[in-house]
Structure formats: C-alpha cells, structure tokens
Write a protein that holds these residues in place. Structure first.
Motif, PDB file in Angstrom:
ATOM      1  N   VAL A 188      14.905   2.494  12.648  1.00 55.77           N
ATOM      2  CA  VAL A 188      14.192   3.721  11.988  1.00 55.77           C
ATOM      3  C   VAL A 188      15.111   2.737  10.562  1.00 55.77           C
ATOM      4  O   VAL A 188      16.318   3.243  10.134  1.00 55.77           O
ATOM      5  CB  VAL A 188      14.936   4.751  12.677  1.00 55.77           C
ATOM      6  N   PHE A 189      14.341   2.499   9.477  1.00 54.83           N
ATOM      7  CA  PHE A 189      14.383   2.124   8.060  1.00 54.83           C
ATOM      8  C   PHE A 189      14.200   3.189   7.770  1.00 54.83           C
ATOM      9  O   PHE A 189      12.760   4.081   7.421  1.00 54.83           O
ATOM     10  CB  PHE A 189      13.930   1.370   7.404  1.00 54.83           C
ATOM     11  N   SER A 190      14.470   3.676   6.396  1.00 52.09           N
ATOM     12  CA  SER A 190      14.575   4.100   5.367  1.00 52.09           C
ATOM     13  C   SER A 190      14.105   3.832   3.832  1.00 52.09           C
ATOM     14  O   SER A 190      15.281   2.866   4.064  1.00 52.09           O
ATOM     15  CB  SER A 190      15.304   5.156   5.306  1.00 52.09           C
ATOM     16  N   SER A 191      13.546   4.411   2.909  1.00 49.45           N
ATOM     17  CA  SER A 191      13.845   3.844   1.731  1.00 49.45           C
ATOM     18  C   SER A 191      12.732   4.827   0.480  1.00 49.45           C
ATOM     19  O   SER A 191      12.682   5.436   1.362  1.00 49.45           O
ATOM     20  CB  SER A 191      13.147   2.059   1.655  1.00 49.45           C
ATOM     21  N   VAL A 192      13.333   4.178  -0.248  1.00 47.17           N
ATOM     22  CA  VAL A 192      12.648   5.292  -1.565  1.00 47.17           C
ATOM     23  C   VAL A 192      12.564   4.035  -2.698  1.00 47.17           C
ATOM     24  O   VAL A 192      12.801   3.185  -3.443  1.00 47.17           O
ATOM     25  CB  VAL A 192      14.164   5.931  -2.889  1.00 47.17           C
ATOM     26  N   LYS A 193      10.918   4.636  -3.494  1.00 47.70           N
ATOM     27  CA  LYS A 193      10.207   3.656  -4.272  1.00 47.70           C
ATOM     28  C   LYS A 193      10.897   4.111  -5.419  1.00 47.70           C
ATOM     29  O   LYS A 193      11.645   4.708  -5.931  1.00 47.70           O
ATOM     30  CB  LYS A 193       8.641   4.149  -4.038  1.00 47.70           C
ATOM     31  N   GLU A 234       0.754  -1.228   0.000  1.00 51.48           N
ATOM     32  CA  GLU A 234      -0.161   0.097   0.209  1.00 51.48           C
ATOM     33  C   GLU A 234       0.971   1.124  -0.214  1.00 51.48           C
ATOM     34  O   GLU A 234       0.937   2.564  -0.819  1.00 51.48           O
ATOM     35  CB  GLU A 234      -0.804   0.107   1.397  1.00 51.48           C
ATOM     36  N   ALA A 235       1.522   1.509   0.602  1.00 51.33           N
ATOM     37  CA  ALA A 235       2.887   2.450   1.315  1.00 51.33           C
ATOM     38  C   ALA A 235       3.664   2.836  -0.512  1.00 51.33           C
ATOM     39  O   ALA A 235       3.563   3.827  -0.628  1.00 51.33           O
ATOM     40  CB  ALA A 235       4.213   1.938   1.442  1.00 51.33           C
ATOM     41  N   ALA A 253       7.899  -5.125  -2.142  1.00 52.29           N
ATOM     42  CA  ALA A 253       7.047  -3.816  -2.242  1.00 52.29           C
ATOM     43  C   ALA A 253       8.219  -2.882  -3.764  1.00 52.29           C
ATOM     44  O   ALA A 253       6.696  -2.336  -4.396  1.00 52.29           O
ATOM     45  CB  ALA A 253       6.490  -3.112  -1.385  1.00 52.29           C
ATOM     46  N   GLY A 254       8.713  -2.750  -3.990  1.00 53.50           N
ATOM     47  CA  GLY A 254       9.365  -1.863  -4.934  1.00 53.50           C
ATOM     48  C   GLY A 254      10.235  -0.829  -4.241  1.00 53.50           C
ATOM     49  O   GLY A 254      10.218   0.189  -4.885  1.00 53.50           O
ATOM     50  N   PHE A 255      10.515  -1.223  -2.918  1.00 55.84           N
ATOM     51  CA  PHE A 255      11.036   0.174  -2.910  1.00 55.84           C
ATOM     52  C   PHE A 255      13.309  -0.519  -2.424  1.00 55.84           C
ATOM     53  O   PHE A 255      13.262  -1.727  -2.331  1.00 55.84           O
ATOM     54  CB  PHE A 255      10.988   0.840  -0.920  1.00 55.84           C
ATOM     55  N   GLU A 256      14.149   0.821  -2.775  1.00 53.16           N
ATOM     56  CA  GLU A 256      15.869   0.496  -2.290  1.00 53.16           C
ATOM     57  C   GLU A 256      15.537   1.035  -0.701  1.00 53.16           C
ATOM     58  O   GLU A 256      15.383   1.912  -0.729  1.00 53.16           O
ATOM     59  CB  GLU A 256      16.138   0.977  -3.561  1.00 53.16           C
ATOM     60  N   VAL A 257      15.985  -0.407   0.263  1.00 49.32           N
ATOM     61  CA  VAL A 257      16.091  -0.107   1.185  1.00 49.32           C
ATOM     62  C   VAL A 257      17.538   1.285   1.455  1.00 49.32           C
ATOM     63  O   VAL A 257      18.038   1.050   0.979  1.00 49.32           O
ATOM     64  CB  VAL A 257      16.094  -0.620   2.843  1.00 49.32           C
ATOM     65  N   THR A 258      17.538   2.563   2.147  1.00 49.43           N
ATOM     66  CA  THR A 258      18.440   2.928   2.440  1.00 49.43           C
ATOM     67  C   THR A 258      19.150   3.691   3.553  1.00 49.43           C
ATOM     68  O   THR A 258      20.420   4.197   3.525  1.00 49.43           O
ATOM     69  CB  THR A 258      18.241   4.789   1.444  1.00 49.43           C
ATOM     70  N   THR A 308      11.436  -9.372  12.727  1.00 50.87           N
ATOM     71  CA  THR A 308      13.056  -8.777  12.876  1.00 50.87           C
ATOM     72  C   THR A 308      13.584  -7.702  11.511  1.00 50.87           C
ATOM     73  O   THR A 308      12.237  -7.394  10.748  1.00 50.87           O
ATOM     74  CB  THR A 308      13.683 -10.208  12.585  1.00 50.87           C
ATOM     75  N   GLU A 309      14.090  -7.037  12.143  1.00 51.33           N
ATOM     76  CA  GLU A 309      14.637  -6.725  11.089  1.00 51.33           C
ATOM     77  C   GLU A 309      14.809  -7.009   9.913  1.00 51.33           C
ATOM     78  O   GLU A 309      14.919  -5.852   8.180  1.00 51.33           O
ATOM     79  CB  GLU A 309      15.917  -5.758  11.587  1.00 51.33           C
ATOM     80  N   GLY A 310      15.398  -7.879   9.311  1.00 57.91           N
ATOM     81  CA  GLY A 310      15.096  -8.907   7.708  1.00 57.91           C
ATOM     82  C   GLY A 310      14.402  -8.928   7.262  1.00 57.91           C
ATOM     83  O   GLY A 310      14.045  -8.435   5.838  1.00 57.91           O
ATOM     84  N   GLU A 311      13.383  -9.757   8.377  1.00 55.89           N
ATOM     85  CA  GLU A 311      12.069  -9.238   7.830  1.00 55.89           C
ATOM     86  C   GLU A 311      11.444  -8.004   6.834  1.00 55.89           C
ATOM     87  O   GLU A 311      10.370  -8.009   5.571  1.00 55.89           O
ATOM     88  CB  GLU A 311      10.785 -10.298   8.433  1.00 55.89           C
ATOM     89  N   TYR A 312      11.694  -7.091   7.594  1.00 55.27           N
ATOM     90  CA  TYR A 312      11.518  -5.620   7.393  1.00 55.27           C
ATOM     91  C   TYR A 312      11.829  -5.345   6.505  1.00 55.27           C
ATOM     92  O   TYR A 312      11.236  -5.142   5.479  1.00 55.27           O
ATOM     93  CB  TYR A 312      11.492  -4.624   8.507  1.00 55.27           C
ATOM     94  N   MET A 313      13.002  -5.666   6.175  1.00 56.69           N
ATOM     95  CA  MET A 313      13.796  -5.055   4.660  1.00 56.69           C
ATOM     96  C   MET A 313      13.402  -5.564   3.674  1.00 56.69           C
ATOM     97  O   MET A 313      13.375  -5.136   2.453  1.00 56.69           O
ATOM     98  CB  MET A 313      14.869  -5.538   4.511  1.00 56.69           C
ATOM     99  N   GLY A 314      13.089  -7.645   3.601  1.00 55.40           N
ATOM    100  CA  GLY A 314      11.954  -8.214   3.162  1.00 55.40           C
ATOM    101  C   GLY A 314      11.228  -7.359   2.216  1.00 55.40           C
ATOM    102  O   GLY A 314      10.590  -7.569   1.148  1.00 55.40           O
ATOM    103  N   TRP A 315      10.265  -7.592   3.456  1.00 57.43           N
ATOM    104  CA  TRP A 315       8.663  -6.740   3.054  1.00 57.43           C
ATOM    105  C   TRP A 315       8.706  -5.570   2.362  1.00 57.43           C
ATOM    106  O   TRP A 315       8.312  -5.348   1.158  1.00 57.43           O
ATOM    107  CB  TRP A 315       7.841  -6.801   4.120  1.00 57.43           C
ATOM    108  N   MET A 316       9.890  -4.922   2.553  1.00 57.11           N
ATOM    109  CA  MET A 316      10.015  -3.326   1.308  1.00 57.11           C
ATOM    110  C   MET A 316      10.890  -3.398   0.470  1.00 57.11           C
ATOM    111  O   MET A 316      10.024  -2.890  -0.697  1.00 57.11           O
ATOM    112  CB  MET A 316      10.782  -2.179   2.342  1.00 57.11           C
ATOM    113  N   GLN A 317      11.891  -3.811  -0.187  1.00 54.75           N
ATOM    114  CA  GLN A 317      12.621  -4.160  -1.289  1.00 54.75           C
ATOM    115  C   GLN A 317      11.400  -5.548  -1.922  1.00 54.75           C
ATOM    116  O   GLN A 317      11.195  -4.766  -3.454  1.00 54.75           O
ATOM    117  CB  GLN A 317      13.230  -5.642  -1.227  1.00 54.75           C
TER     118      GLN A 317
END
Length: 282
Positions: free
Chosen positions: A275-280, A150-151, A206-211, A195-204
């Motif tokens: 604190v996660f930051s990412s870019v679509k 959704e994000a 979904a189409g985000f680059e984790v920065t 977990t941290e790894g799960e959050y990064m996987g979900w973001m990636q």
C-alpha cells in the motif's frame, strides 16, 4: 518489471471482468480486492473492510473532499468513502458489468458517481481533486509512467495518492518468472507487474513525495485459499460454474487456475502486496 508475453488491451481487461462478473461477486462479493488479516481471526468480510480502512486512513480524507477511485470495480470502496467520510467520489471502471451493478446498488444516486472511463484516456479536470485511490487497478494499465503523470495532473498541489498494488518480488528465480508471475500477468489481464522500487520511482518522477510503502503481503495472502475453496464449493453445488469453465468461448476461465498460481507466488515471496501513499508536491 515482469511483462505479459501476450499483448493486453483495455478491451481485454473489460472483457475479463465482464465474463467473470458472476464469479467475482459470488466468490468474493462487491469488493474485488484482497482482505487484510491483522490478527488472523477476522472474517473475510472484516479483512476486506480493513483494506478499505487502510486506504482511507492514508488518504487522510475530510468531509467535502473531491476523490477519485480509479478502477472502482463494483463501487464498494467508493460507497464507504462517500457514506462514512463525507467526500464526493467519482469512480472509474472499464467494465460495463461493474458499472451497471454499482449504479444499481447506490442509494441515493449521485454520490458516488460512476463513469465508464479508461484512466489512460481519462477526461478528468486538471488540479481538481483532493485525493485519488487506486486499489489493484494500476496492474491492468500498460503505461505505468503515464498512470502517475495523469494522477499528478488531476490532483491539487498537496493532494494525496494511495495505491494498493500487486508487485513482483525483486529476485525471481527463472521458474518463478516462467510459471508464476508471467502467467499471472497473462491470465489475469495484467500487461505488466512492477516492483516496489519501480512504483516509488514512477511516483517520484511524476512529482509525488512518497510518504509510505506498507508491505502487507503476509496479511493479504489468505485471500487466495479462501477464493479457491469457494470456487471448488461452487463447482460442486452450482452447475453453472462447471459449464462456464468447460465453454471454450469463455477465454477468461483460466483464472480458476491463476488463483492457485497467486497463492503459491505469495508463499514463495515471488509476489508482494504494498500500500503506497504519497503527496503531490506543491
């Protein structure tokens, strides 16, 4: 991911914040989130403000941006972003008590705008927003994959997403799972803690680059002994606190104990804060 043994609905989350409305504001103020102690000398108010500044820095806000604050609580962060960064903010909450308070203290009205809206059923426009922030709200959502799809749907290409999340440690001992993290989920109305790894996987996915993934666990842990102490002082000085905790109708009164569990969980490393930051991606 650690899941609550009790089913948690959006209505359960809303009732949690509505029942504890007075306590949250009296114990911690209008920012219902952790503080960040960089030096250890900051006041609680300065530490709470530091977290807001971290989020704003990572969102790279510029005047005129359209920003979503998902799980805005009492709107404290939304108001700072609108006032100091010149952005237009829409804050979403599922708690009527939080929405009423946020509206009552926003001057002039209109920015931020507060909506009583569940992110899982949100009505936001696609590819419309420049940035989205979610401070300690994704934990309350069951479908973590959908949180991030959704994000990605509502953000413009190149839009920034900043998420502050309570996380489970990666290698929990059985007793930590049973007596710390699972009860924190159940009592805090969190369907699951990732977990941290799960959050990064979900973001990636979904189409985000984790920065960035900034671990501030040690810097935020001080939040909980301060909250516990303020609760104890309230029990001595304010008869209403004790009446609330003794009233069986208030099923969220257990959170007084949950505060102590969270404090121990941080000290054990069973719970983390990132604190996660990412870019679509464009």
């Amino acid at each position: 991911m650690v899941e609550s043994t009790q089913s948690i609905s959006t209505d359960d989350v809303a009732r949690h914040y509505d029942q504890l409305d007075r306590f949250y504001r009296e114990i911690w103020g209008e920012h219902v989130h952790h503080g960040v102690w960089e030096t250890g000398k900051e006041s609680p108010e300065q530490a709470v403000r530091r977290l807001v500044d971290l989020v704003a820095e990572r969102a790279q806000l510029t005047p005129g941006m359209e920003v979503l604050d998902v799980g805005c609580g009492y709107g404290g962060t939304s108001r700072i972003l609108a006032r100091e960064h010149g952005v237009h903010v829409i804050g979403l909450t599922v708690s009527p008590a939080q929405a009423r308070y946020a509206e009552s203290v926003t001057e002039p009205p209109g920015n931020p705008q507060y909506l009583l809206e569940d992110w899982m059923e949100n009505q936001r426009e696609p590819s419309h927003y420049d940035a989205m922030v979610a401070i300690e709200s994704t934990e309350h959502m069951q479908d973590k994959v959908r949180v991030f799809t959704e994000a990605a749907r509502v953000l413009k290409p190149g839009g920034r997403l900043v998420v502050c999340a309570w996380l489970s440690g990666g290698n929990l001992k059985p007793w930590e799972h049973r007596h710390l993290i699972e009860p924190v989920c159940r009592e805090g109305r969190l369907p699951a803690m990732g977990t941290e790894g799960e959050y990064m996987g979900w973001m990636q996915n979904a189409g985000f680059e984790v920065t960035g993934a900034l671990d501030v666990s040690e810097k935020v842990a001080r939040t909980w002994p301060i909250c516990a102490w303020r609760m104890l002082v309230g029990l001595v000085r304010k008869p209403g606190y004790l009446r609330f905790l003794l009233d069986p109708k208030n099923d969220n009164r257990i959170f007084a104990l949950t505060m102590l569990r969270i404090w121990v969980a941080y000290r054990r490393g069973a719970m983390r804060y990132v604190v996660f930051s990412s870019v679509k991606k464009t």
